[in-house]
Design an enzyme around this catalytic site. Structure first.
Site, PDB file in Angstrom:
ATOM      1  CE  LYS A  33      -8.916  -7.319   3.538  1.00  0.00           C
ATOM      2  NZ  LYS A  33      -8.213  -6.231   2.850  1.00  0.00           N
ATOM      3  CG  ASP A  60     -10.594  -4.871   0.341  1.00  0.00           C
ATOM      4  OD1 ASP A  60     -11.474  -4.065   0.023  1.00  0.00           O
ATOM      5  OD2 ASP A  60      -9.888  -4.748   1.368  1.00  0.00           O
ATOM      6  CE  LYS A  62     -11.691  -0.739   1.515  1.00  0.00           C
ATOM      7  NZ  LYS A  62     -10.662  -1.769   1.650  1.00  0.00           N
ATOM      8  CG  ASP A  65     -14.046   6.580 -12.011  1.00  0.00           C
ATOM      9  OD1 ASP A  65     -14.724   7.504 -12.508  1.00  0.00           O
ATOM     10  OD2 ASP A  65     -12.823   6.476 -12.162  1.00  0.00           O
ATOM     11  CB  THR A 124     -13.826   1.590  10.224  1.00  0.00           C
ATOM     12  OG1 THR A 124     -12.763   0.973   9.521  1.00  0.00           O
ATOM     13  CG2 THR A 124     -15.071   0.756  10.096  1.00  0.00           C
ATOM     14  NE  ARG A 215      -2.797  -5.507  11.890  1.00  0.00           N
ATOM     15  CZ  ARG A 215      -3.064  -4.235  12.093  1.00  0.00           C
ATOM     16  NH1 ARG A 215      -2.098  -3.416  12.466  1.00  0.00           N
ATOM     17  NH2 ARG A 215      -4.275  -3.761  11.916  1.00  0.00           N
TER      18      ARG A 215
HETATM   19  O1  C5P Z   1      -4.689  -7.072  10.631  1.00  0.00           O
HETATM   20  P1  C5P Z   1      -6.159  -6.751  10.726  1.00  0.00           P
HETATM   21  O2  C5P Z   1      -6.981  -7.915  11.242  1.00  0.00           O
HETATM   22  O3  C5P Z   1      -6.424  -5.472  11.435  1.00  0.00           O
HETATM   23  O4  C5P Z   1      -6.567  -6.571   9.185  1.00  0.00           O
HETATM   24  C1  C5P Z   1      -7.860  -6.189   8.800  1.00  0.00           C
HETATM   25  C2  C5P Z   1      -7.942  -6.102   7.298  1.00  0.00           C
HETATM   26  O5  C5P Z   1      -9.187  -5.506   6.966  1.00  0.00           O
HETATM   27  C3  C5P Z   1      -6.866  -5.247   6.650  1.00  0.00           C
HETATM   28  O6  C5P Z   1      -6.618  -5.792   5.350  1.00  0.00           O
HETATM   29  C4  C5P Z   1      -7.512  -3.888   6.539  1.00  0.00           C
HETATM   30  O7  C5P Z   1      -7.008  -3.129   5.485  1.00  0.00           O
HETATM   31  C5  C5P Z   1      -8.965  -4.284   6.256  1.00  0.00           C
HETATM   32  N1  C5P Z   1      -9.954  -3.270   6.610  1.00  0.00           N
HETATM   33  C6  C5P Z   1     -10.082  -2.734   7.888  1.00  0.00           C
HETATM   34  N2  C5P Z   1     -11.026  -1.791   8.144  1.00  0.00           N
HETATM   35  C7  C5P Z   1     -11.841  -1.381   7.181  1.00  0.00           C
HETATM   36  C8  C5P Z   1     -11.745  -1.907   5.906  1.00  0.00           C
HETATM   37  C9  C5P Z   1     -10.775  -2.864   5.649  1.00  0.00           C
HETATM   38  O8  C5P Z   1      -9.340  -3.117   8.782  1.00  0.00           O
HETATM   39  N3  C5P Z   1     -12.767  -0.513   7.444  1.00  0.00           N
END
Ligand code: C5P
Length: 238
Positions: A33, A60, A62, A65, A124, A215
């Site tokens: 991603k 990603d 998003k 517009d 979220t 992460r």
């Molecule tokens: O490090 P982690 O597993 O938390 O990363 C989750 C990824 O998904 C990040 O790139 C974050 O920006 C993205 N994301 C999220 N929650 C959302 C939409 C996207 O954690 N609602």
């Protein structure tokens, strides 16, 4: 070995960091991603690089517009060859319809398979309280379902949602619809700043089709091993 249902979030800022991580993960990860931080830092060359490495790319960005502008933006992005892109459902049914149509037309013109186009429902990060404060009378969960149904009606391929919302979305929209979930944490992994989390197997059981993991893989002592353990857990869910 690799499983296309696992999408590793490349939340880094430089091409060097991208190459180091992609190299470390090797054949164990096939889908990445690219979010706005990375894309705005180094631009389209990251997508070109990943495609050269035979990886799939979820771009990603998003988009949100007016219909014409989103359609034009997606048409421009189509040149990069990403496998999945996204827009905000908040842009409304007409915008989502036009977006889906623009992607199909651009793919037809280029004689390519169209990328998957999915919608972000309610972010979220927005709490129930904040949602009400914005003037809404529905609950966040009700709104997520409304947006998922509208996305389907517009001809989109799926939605991004929390793993906790996946089951309700699945029962509202049926089988043939992608549910891409971030907020995935293997047992024992650090929760970080995520709130509504699920394990990889839990998210799939709830109806998710793809998991976005950052992460827990990137910051692991051995990222390849971490990815392989997630894939192993995923393989136990059909
Ligand atoms: O490090 P982690 O597993 O938390 O990363 C989750 C990824 O998904 C990040 O790139 C974050 O920006 C993205 N994301 C999220 N929650 C959302 C939409 C996207 O954690 N609602």
């Amino acid at each position: 070995m690799a499983d296309d249902r696992l999408i590793v979030a490349l939340d880094v800022h430089t091409m060097m960091d991208v190459k180091i991580l992609v190299d470390k993960l090797g054949d164990s990860v096939s889908y990445y991603k690219v979010g706005m931080e990375l894309f705005y830092s180094i631009g389209e060359r990251v997508v070109v690089y990943l495609k050269q490495q035979n990886k799939k790319v979820f771009l990603d960005l998003k988009l949100c517009d007016i219909p014409n502008t989103v359609a034009g933006g997606l048409t421009s992005l189509m040149n990069l060859g990403a496998d999945m892109m996204n827009i905000h459902a908040f842009g409304g049914l007409a915008m989502m319809k036009k977006a889906a149509e623009s992607v199909r037309k651009a793919a037809e013109k280029a004689n390519k398979k169209p990328p998957k186009l999915i919608a972000v429902t309610v972010l979220t990060s927005i709490s129930e309280e904040e949602w009400k404060e914005m003037g809404h009378n529905t609950s966040v969960e009700e709104q997520v379902i409304i947006f998922a149904k509208l996305a389907k009606k517009a001809g989109l391929d799926g939605v991004v949602a929390s793993p906790k919302e996946a089951a309700a979305i699945r029962s509202a929209v049926g089988e043939d619809f992608l549910i891409v979930t971030p907020g995935v944490r293997p047992k024992g992994a650090s929760v970080d700043d995520q709130n509504r989390i699920a394990t990889p197997a839990g998210a799939l059981k709830n109806g998710a089709t793809h998991l976005v993991v950052g992460r827990p893989v990137r910051a692991a002592e051995d990222p390849k091993l971490a990815a392989e353990e997630i894939i192993k857990e995923m393989s136990e869910v059909k």
